[in-house]
Design a protein around this motif. Structure first.
Motif, PDB file in Angstrom:
ATOM      1  N   THR A 180      42.657  67.332 -28.747  1.00 41.12           N
ATOM      2  CA  THR A 180      41.610  67.688 -29.697  1.00 41.12           C
ATOM      3  C   THR A 180      41.372  69.188 -29.701  1.00 41.12           C
ATOM      4  O   THR A 180      41.225  69.813 -30.762  1.00 41.12           O
ATOM      5  CB  THR A 180      40.296  66.959 -29.357  1.00 41.12           C
ATOM      6  N   GLY A 181      41.343  69.784 -28.510  1.00 44.85           N
ATOM      7  CA  GLY A 181      41.150  71.231 -28.413  1.00 44.85           C
ATOM      8  C   GLY A 181      42.324  72.005 -28.996  1.00 44.85           C
ATOM      9  O   GLY A 181      42.132  73.031 -29.650  1.00 44.85           O
ATOM     10  N   ILE A 182      43.527  71.496 -28.782  1.00 43.76           N
ATOM     11  CA  ILE A 182      44.727  72.182 -29.262  1.00 43.76           C
ATOM     12  C   ILE A 182      44.793  72.206 -30.791  1.00 43.76           C
ATOM     13  O   ILE A 182      45.129  73.215 -31.398  1.00 43.76           O
ATOM     14  CB  ILE A 182      45.991  71.520 -28.680  1.00 43.76           C
ATOM     15  N   VAL A 183      44.465  71.066 -31.419  1.00 42.87           N
ATOM     16  CA  VAL A 183      44.630  70.974 -32.872  1.00 42.87           C
ATOM     17  C   VAL A 183      43.403  71.447 -33.648  1.00 42.87           C
ATOM     18  O   VAL A 183      43.418  71.469 -34.876  1.00 42.87           O
ATOM     19  CB  VAL A 183      44.964  69.521 -33.300  1.00 42.87           C
ATOM     20  N   ALA A 184      42.346  71.838 -32.947  1.00 43.59           N
ATOM     21  CA  ALA A 184      41.084  72.187 -33.612  1.00 43.59           C
ATOM     22  C   ALA A 184      41.227  73.327 -34.610  1.00 43.59           C
ATOM     23  O   ALA A 184      40.533  73.362 -35.627  1.00 43.59           O
ATOM     24  CB  ALA A 184      40.023  72.544 -32.575  1.00 43.59           C
ATOM     25  N   ASP A 185      42.126  74.274 -34.341  1.00 42.14           N
ATOM     26  CA  ASP A 185      42.287  75.411 -35.251  1.00 42.14           C
ATOM     27  C   ASP A 185      43.405  75.212 -36.268  1.00 42.14           C
ATOM     28  O   ASP A 185      43.724  76.112 -37.050  1.00 42.14           O
ATOM     29  CB  ASP A 185      42.534  76.702 -34.469  1.00 42.14           C
ATOM     30  N   GLY A 186      44.024  74.020 -36.245  1.00 39.49           N
ATOM     31  CA  GLY A 186      45.074  73.734 -37.217  1.00 39.49           C
ATOM     32  C   GLY A 186      46.372  74.461 -36.954  1.00 39.49           C
ATOM     33  O   GLY A 186      47.240  74.518 -37.831  1.00 39.49           O
ATOM     34  N   GLN A 187      46.532  75.013 -35.738  1.00 39.01           N
ATOM     35  CA  GLN A 187      47.762  75.715 -35.378  1.00 39.01           C
ATOM     36  C   GLN A 187      48.261  75.190 -34.036  1.00 39.01           C
ATOM     37  O   GLN A 187      47.510  74.607 -33.255  1.00 39.01           O
ATOM     38  CB  GLN A 187      47.514  77.223 -35.291  1.00 39.01           C
ATOM     39  N   LEU A 188      49.547  75.413 -33.781  1.00 34.36           N
ATOM     40  CA  LEU A 188      50.154  74.961 -32.534  1.00 34.36           C
ATOM     41  C   LEU A 188      51.066  76.056 -31.997  1.00 34.36           C
ATOM     42  O   LEU A 188      52.088  76.373 -32.597  1.00 34.36           O
ATOM     43  CB  LEU A 188      50.954  73.672 -32.777  1.00 34.36           C
ATOM     44  N   HIS A 189      50.670  76.645 -30.874  1.00 34.04           N
ATOM     45  CA  HIS A 189      51.408  77.758 -30.298  1.00 34.04           C
ATOM     46  C   HIS A 189      52.319  77.282 -29.162  1.00 34.04           C
ATOM     47  O   HIS A 189      52.087  76.225 -28.565  1.00 34.04           O
ATOM     48  CB  HIS A 189      50.437  78.819 -29.773  1.00 34.04           C
TER      49      HIS A 189
ATOM     50  N   LEU B 277      55.071  68.175 -35.018  1.00 30.45           N
ATOM     51  CA  LEU B 277      54.353  67.916 -33.778  1.00 30.45           C
ATOM     52  C   LEU B 277      52.848  68.083 -33.986  1.00 30.45           C
ATOM     53  O   LEU B 277      52.049  67.270 -33.496  1.00 30.45           O
ATOM     54  CB  LEU B 277      54.843  68.854 -32.680  1.00 30.45           C
ATOM     55  N   LEU B 278      52.452  69.118 -34.724  1.00 29.97           N
ATOM     56  CA  LEU B 278      51.032  69.340 -35.002  1.00 29.97           C
ATOM     57  C   LEU B 278      50.453  68.172 -35.795  1.00 29.97           C
ATOM     58  O   LEU B 278      49.369  67.662 -35.469  1.00 29.97           O
ATOM     59  CB  LEU B 278      50.845  70.644 -35.772  1.00 29.97           C
ATOM     60  N   GLN B 279      51.174  67.746 -36.816  1.00 30.73           N
ATOM     61  CA  GLN B 279      50.705  66.625 -37.627  1.00 30.73           C
ATOM     62  C   GLN B 279      50.579  65.357 -36.787  1.00 30.73           C
ATOM     63  O   GLN B 279      49.609  64.598 -36.929  1.00 30.73           O
ATOM     64  CB  GLN B 279      51.665  66.390 -38.795  1.00 30.73           C
ATOM     65  N   THR B 280      51.555  65.130 -35.910  1.00 29.13           N
ATOM     66  CA  THR B 280      51.529  63.950 -35.050  1.00 29.13           C
ATOM     67  C   THR B 280      50.324  63.978 -34.122  1.00 29.13           C
ATOM     68  O   THR B 280      49.618  62.974 -33.959  1.00 29.13           O
ATOM     69  CB  THR B 280      52.819  63.877 -34.215  1.00 29.13           C
ATOM     70  N   LEU B 281      50.057  65.124 -33.510  1.00 32.59           N
ATOM     71  CA  LEU B 281      48.922  65.242 -32.597  1.00 32.59           C
ATOM     72  C   LEU B 281      47.609  65.060 -33.347  1.00 32.59           C
ATOM     73  O   LEU B 281      46.678  64.424 -32.822  1.00 32.59           O
ATOM     74  CB  LEU B 281      48.953  66.609 -31.900  1.00 32.59           C
ATOM     75  N   GLN B 282      47.524  65.589 -34.561  1.00 39.18           N
ATOM     76  CA  GLN B 282      46.311  65.415 -35.364  1.00 39.18           C
ATOM     77  C   GLN B 282      46.083  63.943 -35.683  1.00 39.18           C
ATOM     78  O   GLN B 282      44.953  63.451 -35.633  1.00 39.18           O
ATOM     79  CB  GLN B 282      46.420  66.229 -36.653  1.00 39.18           C
ATOM     80  N   GLN B 283      47.152  63.238 -35.996  1.00 34.39           N
ATOM     81  CA  GLN B 283      47.035  61.819 -36.312  1.00 34.39           C
ATOM     82  C   GLN B 283      46.626  61.012 -35.082  1.00 34.39           C
ATOM     83  O   GLN B 283      45.845  60.062 -35.180  1.00 34.39           O
ATOM     84  CB  GLN B 283      48.362  61.297 -36.863  1.00 34.39           C
ATOM     85  N   LEU B 284      47.132  61.391 -33.930  1.00 34.49           N
ATOM     86  CA  LEU B 284      46.835  60.642 -32.709  1.00 34.49           C
ATOM     87  C   LEU B 284      45.373  60.749 -32.304  1.00 34.49           C
ATOM     88  O   LEU B 284      44.811  59.817 -31.741  1.00 34.49           O
ATOM     89  CB  LEU B 284      47.730  61.118 -31.563  1.00 34.49           C
ATOM     90  N   VAL B 285      44.737  61.883 -32.582  1.00 36.76           N
ATOM     91  CA  VAL B 285      43.311  62.006 -32.259  1.00 36.76           C
ATOM     92  C   VAL B 285      42.436  61.664 -33.455  1.00 36.76           C
ATOM     93  O   VAL B 285      41.220  61.762 -33.404  1.00 36.76           O
ATOM     94  CB  VAL B 285      42.937  63.405 -31.723  1.00 36.76           C
ATOM     95  N   GLY B 286      43.095  61.270 -34.579  1.00 32.00           N
ATOM     96  CA  GLY B 286      42.349  60.759 -35.713  1.00 32.00           C
ATOM     97  C   GLY B 286      41.581  61.795 -36.487  1.00 32.00           C
ATOM     98  O   GLY B 286      40.538  61.492 -37.069  1.00 32.00           O
ATOM     99  N   SER B 287      42.062  63.043 -36.501  1.00 28.41           N
ATOM    100  CA  SER B 287      41.320  64.049 -37.249  1.00 28.41           C
ATOM    101  C   SER B 287      42.232  65.164 -37.711  1.00 28.41           C
ATOM    102  O   SER B 287      43.289  65.405 -37.151  1.00 28.41           O
ATOM    103  CB  SER B 287      40.220  64.652 -36.381  1.00 28.41           C
ATOM    104  N   ASP B 288      41.807  65.847 -38.755  1.00 33.40           N
ATOM    105  CA  ASP B 288      42.466  67.062 -39.202  1.00 33.40           C
ATOM    106  C   ASP B 288      41.360  68.082 -39.383  1.00 33.40           C
ATOM    107  O   ASP B 288      40.696  68.144 -40.406  1.00 33.40           O
ATOM    108  CB  ASP B 288      43.206  66.833 -40.525  1.00 33.40           C
ATOM    109  N   PHE B 289      41.120  68.888 -38.361  1.00 28.32           N
ATOM    110  CA  PHE B 289      40.007  69.816 -38.335  1.00 28.32           C
ATOM    111  C   PHE B 289      40.062  70.791 -39.501  1.00 28.32           C
ATOM    112  O   PHE B 289      39.031  71.165 -40.066  1.00 28.32           O
ATOM    113  CB  PHE B 289      40.017  70.596 -37.018  1.00 28.32           C
ATOM    114  N   ALA B 290      41.268  71.199 -39.900  1.00 31.76           N
ATOM    115  CA  ALA B 290      41.401  72.176 -40.974  1.00 31.76           C
ATOM    116  C   ALA B 290      40.840  71.643 -42.283  1.00 31.76           C
ATOM    117  O   ALA B 290      40.335  72.395 -43.106  1.00 31.76           O
ATOM    118  CB  ALA B 290      42.864  72.565 -41.153  1.00 31.76           C
ATOM    119  N   GLU B 291      40.909  70.330 -42.503  1.00 30.29           N
ATOM    120  CA  GLU B 291      40.443  69.748 -43.751  1.00 30.29           C
ATOM    121  C   GLU B 291      39.007  69.253 -43.652  1.00 30.29           C
ATOM    122  O   GLU B 291      38.218  69.398 -44.576  1.00 30.29           O
ATOM    123  CB  GLU B 291      41.353  68.590 -44.177  1.00 30.29           C
TER     124      GLU B 291
END
Length: 207
Positions: A28-37, A84-98
């Motif tokens: 959740t913390g990783i995907v919160a900004d909509g980016q993956l470093h 990978l970012l999309q997959t992680l967003q789906q797994l936590v059930g959210s897309d913070f950017a949207e």
């Protein structure tokens, strides 16, 4: 002595649930900004390696597999990063950017909108609490429609039907084990459908 394996099983399950909650928080913390470093990907991979129990069941097993695939050649392409970012967003059930907010779900459930095979003559397993009625009432409805209700999820089950009144923290509930088992079977390549109660009822009416 006979109780020792049961105690160990309970402790192992508790450890898995705890690890799954921590993993959810990290993702959740990783995907919160909509980016993956790269540093975030490496950190997540390192954490899973240090907590192998979380990779023994879904969703940890899915995360571990996606990470391994992305890092296999030592170079993470833009396409792999985006996937990978999309997959992680789906797994936590959210897309913070949207949405602008992160939902507190442990893992989103990949429900099937329609049945891949006819419901009639299919073997189903019910889990959770149903708006339609009691478990017995749902089983009678299923039998009337030509389905065979069973108590546990296995390779012989065609569909897992999830009741409407399901907690966002379903992985911590008593019925969460059936959902996890269904996801594990999917990871292994078995075709088991996961239907919402409302979609299941709609399909029964149509048939």
């Amino acid at each position: 002595m006979a109780q020792e394996p049961a105690i160990q099983s309970v402790l192992a399950h508790r450890q898995f649930v705890k690890s799954a909650q921590v993993l959810s928080g990290i993702i959740t913390g990783i995907v919160a900004d909509g980016q993956l470093h790269d540093m975030e990907i490496q950190m997540l991979s390192t954490w899973i390696s240090a907590n192998p129990e979380v990779a023994q069941s879904w969703p940890g097993s899915a995360v571990a597999r996606y990470l391994a695939e992305a890092m296999a050649d030592g170079v993470i392409t833009p396409e792999e990063r985006a996937h990978l970012l999309q997959t992680l967003q789906q797994l936590v059930g959210s897309d913070f950017a949207e949405s602008g907010a992160v939902e507190p779900e442990v893992a989103a459930l990949p429900f099937d909108e329609t049945a891949a095979t006819p419901l009639q003559n299919s073997r189903i397993c019910l889990t959770g609490e149903f708006v339609y009625g009691t478990r017995s009432a749902c089983e009678r409805l299923a039998e009337k429609a030509g389905c065979t209700p069973v108590a546990a999820v296995s390779k012989k089950v065609h569909y897992l039907i999830v009741g409407t009144n399901i907690s966002p923290q379903w992985v911590n509930t008593s019925y969460g084990t059936k959902i996890l088992r269904a996801m594990e079977l999917r990871e292994e390549g078995h075709q088991i459908g996961i239907l919402r109660e409302r979609d299941w009822l709609n399909l029964l009416q149509q048939s």
